[in-house]
Design an enzyme around this catalytic site. Structure first.
Site, PDB file in Angstrom:
ATOM      1  N   ASP A 137     -86.516  45.027  18.238  1.00 31.27           N
ATOM      2  CA  ASP A 137     -87.957  45.171  17.975  1.00 31.27           C
ATOM      3  C   ASP A 137     -88.181  46.003  16.712  1.00 31.27           C
ATOM      4  OD1 ASP A 137     -88.739  43.951  20.609  1.00 31.27           O
ATOM      5  OD2 ASP A 137     -87.622  45.685  21.321  1.00 31.27           O
ATOM      6  N   HIS A 176     -89.588  47.204  26.264  1.00 30.47           N
ATOM      7  CA  HIS A 176     -89.223  45.972  25.534  1.00 30.47           C
ATOM      8  C   HIS A 176     -89.965  44.810  26.216  1.00 30.47           C
ATOM      9  CE1 HIS A 176     -86.910  43.077  23.264  1.00 30.47           C
ATOM     10  NE2 HIS A 176     -86.592  42.459  24.391  1.00 30.47           N
TER      11      HIS A 176
HETATM   12  N1  LIG Z   1     -83.268  43.720  24.738  1.00 35.96           N
HETATM   13  C1  LIG Z   1     -83.378  42.781  23.837  1.00 35.96           C
HETATM   14  O1  LIG Z   1     -83.744  43.038  22.690  1.00 35.96           O
HETATM   15  C2  LIG Z   1     -83.052  41.362  24.174  1.00 35.96           C
HETATM   16  C3  LIG Z   1     -82.648  41.027  25.426  1.00 35.96           C
HETATM   17  N2  LIG Z   1     -82.319  39.740  25.737  1.00 35.96           N
HETATM   18  C4  LIG Z   1     -81.878  39.491  27.088  1.00 35.96           C
HETATM   19  O2  LIG Z   1     -80.436  39.439  27.089  1.00 35.96           O
HETATM   20  C5  LIG Z   1     -79.996  38.713  28.220  1.00 35.96           C
HETATM   21  C6  LIG Z   1     -78.893  37.744  27.826  1.00 35.96           C
HETATM   22  O3  LIG Z   1     -79.361  36.828  26.876  1.00 35.96           O
HETATM   23  P1  LIG Z   1     -78.435  35.605  26.409  1.00 35.96           P
HETATM   24  O4  LIG Z   1     -77.068  36.054  26.084  1.00 35.96           O
HETATM   25  O5  LIG Z   1     -79.198  34.878  25.381  1.00 35.96           O
HETATM   26  O6  LIG Z   1     -78.430  34.758  27.729  1.00 35.96           O
HETATM   27  P2  LIG Z   1     -77.396  33.670  28.288  1.00 35.96           P
HETATM   28  O7  LIG Z   1     -78.147  32.955  29.353  1.00 35.96           O
HETATM   29  O8  LIG Z   1     -76.773  32.911  27.187  1.00 35.96           O
HETATM   30  O9  LIG Z   1     -76.256  34.552  28.940  1.00 35.96           O
HETATM   31  C7  LIG Z   1     -76.527  35.555  29.821  1.00 35.96           C
HETATM   32  C8  LIG Z   1     -75.434  35.701  30.853  1.00 35.96           C
HETATM   33  O10 LIG Z   1     -76.072  36.280  31.979  1.00 35.96           O
HETATM   34  C9  LIG Z   1     -75.440  35.841  33.145  1.00 35.96           C
HETATM   35  N3  LIG Z   1     -76.355  35.306  34.165  1.00 35.96           N
HETATM   36  C10 LIG Z   1     -77.103  34.229  34.122  1.00 35.96           C
HETATM   37  N4  LIG Z   1     -77.722  34.016  35.318  1.00 35.96           N
HETATM   38  C11 LIG Z   1     -77.340  35.010  36.103  1.00 35.96           C
HETATM   39  C12 LIG Z   1     -77.600  35.356  37.446  1.00 35.96           C
HETATM   40  N5  LIG Z   1     -78.385  34.635  38.246  1.00 35.96           N
HETATM   41  N6  LIG Z   1     -77.035  36.471  37.923  1.00 35.96           N
HETATM   42  C13 LIG Z   1     -76.202  37.201  37.156  1.00 35.96           C
HETATM   43  N7  LIG Z   1     -75.947  36.928  35.883  1.00 35.96           N
HETATM   44  C14 LIG Z   1     -76.478  35.838  35.374  1.00 35.96           C
HETATM   45  C15 LIG Z   1     -74.535  34.719  32.767  1.00 35.96           C
HETATM   46  O11 LIG Z   1     -73.245  35.223  32.812  1.00 35.96           O
HETATM   47  P3  LIG Z   1     -72.342  35.186  34.105  1.00 35.96           P
HETATM   48  O12 LIG Z   1     -72.477  33.845  34.762  1.00 35.96           O
HETATM   49  O13 LIG Z   1     -71.020  35.443  33.548  1.00 35.96           O
HETATM   50  O14 LIG Z   1     -72.840  36.284  34.979  1.00 35.96           O
HETATM   51  C16 LIG Z   1     -74.846  34.413  31.328  1.00 35.96           C
HETATM   52  O15 LIG Z   1     -73.681  34.097  30.614  1.00 35.96           O
HETATM   53  C17 LIG Z   1     -81.258  38.068  28.811  1.00 35.96           C
HETATM   54  O16 LIG Z   1     -81.694  38.874  29.900  1.00 35.96           O
HETATM   55  C18 LIG Z   1     -82.267  38.162  27.679  1.00 35.96           C
HETATM   56  O17 LIG Z   1     -83.586  38.164  28.149  1.00 35.96           O
HETATM   57  C19 LIG Z   1     -82.368  38.748  24.803  1.00 35.96           C
HETATM   58  C20 LIG Z   1     -82.786  39.021  23.524  1.00 35.96           C
HETATM   59  C21 LIG Z   1     -83.201  40.347  23.117  1.00 35.96           C
HETATM   60  O1  LIG Z   2     -87.564  37.530  26.237  1.00 36.74           O
HETATM   61  C1  LIG Z   2     -86.353  37.296  25.997  1.00 36.74           C
HETATM   62  O2  LIG Z   2     -85.528  36.907  26.821  1.00 36.74           O
HETATM   63  C2  LIG Z   2     -85.860  37.510  24.619  1.00 36.74           C
HETATM   64  C3  LIG Z   2     -86.163  38.860  24.136  1.00 36.74           C
HETATM   65  O3  LIG Z   2     -86.092  39.854  24.837  1.00 36.74           O
HETATM   66  C4  LIG Z   2     -86.537  39.001  22.741  1.00 36.74           C
HETATM   67  O4  LIG Z   2     -86.528  38.013  22.005  1.00 36.74           O
HETATM   68  O5  LIG Z   2     -86.888  40.126  22.352  1.00 36.74           O
END
Ligand SMILES: NC(=O)C1=CN([C@@H]2O[C@H](COP(=O)(O)OP(=O)(O)OC[C@H]3O[C@@H](n4cnc5c(N)ncnc54)[C@H](OP(=O)(O)O)[C@@H]3O)[C@@H](O)[C@H]2O)C=CC1
Ligand SMILES: O=C([O-])CC(=O)C(=O)O
Length: 436
Positions: free
Chosen positions: A248, A276
């Site tokens: 952000d 966030h």
């Molecule tokens: N703070 C920030 O600035 C940001 C945060 N995010 C957040 O980061 C996170 C990951 O994003 P991203 O890598 O793109 O997502 P992906 O969906 O590509 O990967 C996330 C991983 O989370 C795990 N996952 C998915 N479903 C579940 C479930 N039901 N229970 C447990 N684990 C699960 C999976 O791994 P596995 O199966 O190995 O558990 C998956 O590989 C999201 O929560 C997203 O909203 C994204 C962008 C910015």
């Molecule tokens: O909302 C999401 O999963 C992605 C996110 O956090 C962002 O883009 O800042």
């Protein structure tokens, strides 16, 4: 108004690790943890031991340190770093845990970590990748790509699905894995599902990680996930837990640079306050462009108060509309920035944003939540909150709104923080930056 109640879940007996990783700097090996044994590759030399794992049970720290692992191919070779001229002066190997390691963000981040761009070219590392039954195959694929990249600094790679094994001796925990919010899912439901993941991971960190582990929570809703995690890890200083709001901050810097017609390295002192989510507050009152207050450079107050603020709050969603998926590369860059801000001294007069524990904050923000605030570091992994910031009515009013949202989120996860029965009275169905 969405309301829901959750009762505290009873502590389940669980298996503690039978196989714990070797922490030697000598082996460059890929290790498979916590998988159903497969004859050709996985061999367990120690039988699992069944013990209880309540929150903060000090007995857990005395868990037996039996180790068993299986390597294959080139990773079965071991060699002595201290015997090699070029590696003799390297630092001691550090253990870095990444959860959600098969996900999109990790797919960028892991290669940045392994390349040395984050911790430096004399810092060997062990990457410990946490996945699940769902992702274990994909995780092997990730590990294979890491193998094929021949990174000199990458000395160990291990994969597993049990945080009590994977988090062993972790010095950095980059917690990315989380369930995405699906269609029709209430925010209260998302808080509960992901909160349970972070409660479990907090307990595991408490039991087996380094006592000074630095934790960066990325998985959303990251502020409240970080709060849940730290509450379940009472033996680790709450100060060590961060919720990622650096993306952000980077987004805000980009928008200010664009408006002012300067390159973004001229923009400094940008704070993201609060959650966030779409209530986050990008602070243009304290931010600077070329060392001058932003308001002296950008005279368009209406743009600052409305367009700028909303653009930053909803940037994630705007990107999803273009890309069809959420920010992964820029998030991984911002995780790198967040780590580097803690391991290198903050430039004189500047600061960075991070979601950190509010107890003792000098601003009058409610205690006992994880709130993004301005921080400075000496480069030792720790940080101090910046004192010389100013507030006006516009800024303070918005800070109170994002604070109210986080307090409501906290009430909604009381069953996961050990504070009784949860009551979800989220004031409105506020959104993650990626939702529109
Ligand atoms: N703070 C920030 O600035 C940001 C945060 N995010 C957040 O980061 C996170 C990951 O994003 P991203 O890598 O793109 O997502 P992906 O969906 O590509 O990967 C996330 C991983 O989370 C795990 N996952 C998915 N479903 C579940 C479930 N039901 N229970 C447990 N684990 C699960 C999976 O791994 P596995 O199966 O190995 O558990 C998956 O590989 C999201 O929560 C997203 O909203 C994204 C962008 C910015
Ligand atoms: O909302 C999401 O999963 C992605 C996110 O956090 C962002 O883009 O800042």
């Amino acid at each position: 108004m969405a309301t829901a109640q959750f009762a505290p879940s009873p502590t389940q007996p669980r298996l503690l690790p039978s196989q714990q990783l070797s922490n030697t700097t000598r082996a460059r090996s890929l290790r498979l943890l916590s998988r159903p044994p497969r004859p050709a590759r996985v061999r367990c030399s120690v039988a699992p031991e069944q013990v209880e794992a309540p929150v903060a049970n000090p007995q857990q720290e005395k868990a037996p340190k039996n180790r068993a692992s299986e390597c294959y191919g080139v990773f079965c070779l071991t060699y002595d770093l201290e015997a090699e001229e070029k590696t003799r002066s390297w630092k001691k190997l550090i253990n870095i845990v990444v959860s959600g390691a098969a996900g999109m963000i990790s797919n960028h981040l892991l290669f940045k970590l392994a390349s040395g761009e984050v911790f430096g070219q004399d810092q060997p590392l062990a990457l410990k990748l946490l996945g699940s039954e769902r992702s274990i195959q994909a995780l092997e694929g990730v590990a294979m790509e890491l193998e094929d990249s021949l990174y000199p600094l990458l000395r160990e790679v291990s994969i597993g699905i049990d945080p009590y094994e994977v988090f062993q001796d972790a010095e950095w925990a980059l917690l990315i894995g989380a369930k995405p919010r699906g269609p029709g899912m209430e925010r209260a439901g998302l808080l509960d599902i992901n909160g349970q993941i972070y409660a479990e991971q907090g307990k595991a960190l408490n039991a087996v990680a380094s006592r000074n582990v630095k934790v960066i929570v990325v998985g959303n809703p990251c502020n409240t996930n970080a709060l849940i995690c730290l509450k379940n890890a009472p033996n680790i200083p709450p100060k060590n837990f961060h919720a990622l709001t650096r993306l952000d901050e980077n987004r805000a810097k980009c928008q200010l640079a664009l408006k002012a017609g300067v390159f973004y390295d001229k923009v400094s002192n940008v704070t993201i306050w609060g959650n966030h989510s779409t209530t986050q507050v990008p602070d243009f009152l304290n931010a600077k462009i070329n060392g001058l207050p932003v308001k002296d450079v950008i005279k368009d107050t209406k743009w600052l108060e409305h367009e700028f603020t909303e653009k930053v709050q909803k940037r994630g969603g705007a990107l999803i509309q273009k890309w069809g998926r959420s920010s992964a590369a820029s998030t991984s860059v911002s995780i790198v920035d967040a780590i580097r801000s803690l391991v290198t001294p903050t430039p004189e007069g500047d600061w960075f944003s991070s979601g950190v524990y509010t107890n003792g904050n000098p601003y009058g923000i409610a205690e006992d939540i994880v709130f993004s605030m301005p921080c400075r570091s000496k480069g030792d992994g720790d940080y101090e909150l910046v004192k010389d910031v100013i507030f006006d009515d516009f800024l303070w009013e918005r800070i109170k709104k994002t604070e109210a949202e986080l307090l409501a989120e906290k009430r909604c996860v009381a069953h996961l923080t050990g504070e009784g029965i949860a009551f979800c009275d989220l004031p409105e169905d506020t959104m993650l930056p990626g939702e529109m």
